[in-house]
Design a protein around this motif. Structure first.
Motif, PDB file in Angstrom:
ATOM      1  N   ALA A   2       0.840  -1.198   0.000  1.00 38.94           N
ATOM      2  CA  ALA A   2       0.000   0.000   0.000  1.00 38.94           C
ATOM      3  C   ALA A   2       0.879   1.254   0.000  1.00 38.94           C
ATOM      4  CB  ALA A   2      -0.901   0.004   1.224  1.00 38.94           C
ATOM      5  N   PRO A   3       0.391   2.318  -0.638  1.00 36.12           N
ATOM      6  CA  PRO A   3       1.179   3.554  -0.645  1.00 36.12           C
ATOM      7  C   PRO A   3       1.212   4.181   0.751  1.00 36.12           C
ATOM      8  CG  PRO A   3      -0.959   3.927  -1.635  1.00 36.12           C
ATOM      9  CD  PRO A   3      -0.846   2.445  -1.379  1.00 36.12           C
ATOM     10  N   ILE A   4       2.266   4.893   1.024  1.00 32.80           N
ATOM     11  CA  ILE A   4       2.391   5.605   2.297  1.00 32.80           C
ATOM     12  C   ILE A   4       1.493   6.830   2.237  1.00 32.80           C
ATOM     13  CG2 ILE A   4       3.964   6.880   3.810  1.00 32.80           C
ATOM     14  CD1 ILE A   4       6.202   5.053   2.748  1.00 32.80           C
TER      15      ILE A   4
END
Length: 71
Positions: A2-4
């Protein structure tokens, strides 16, 4: 993976500009300038050290801001 997540943008504001102001006036100005959370604390308060984006902290003595910091 998942993206930060990106934290929300904070107002471009100098916390030192609140020092010396009446606590109620300082809180009103902070909210007008876009701070989502404003917290007033007595000197020597025990607080947690977590950083909260969009929060402005005031240390207040005798009704006036004596210290101000982000988070």
């Amino acid at each position: 993976m998942a993206p930060i997540p990106s934290p929300p943008a904070q107002p471009d504001d100098n916390p030192e500009s609140y020092v010396g102001l009446d606590a109620l006036e300082a809180e009103q100005q902070a909210r007008e300038r876009g701070w989502s959370t404003v917290r007033a604390l007595p000197p020597g308060s025990i607080i947690t050290m977590e950083y909260v984006a969009g929060r402005l902290n005031f240390e207040v003595k005798d009704g006036s801001v004596i210290r101000c910091w982000k988070g």
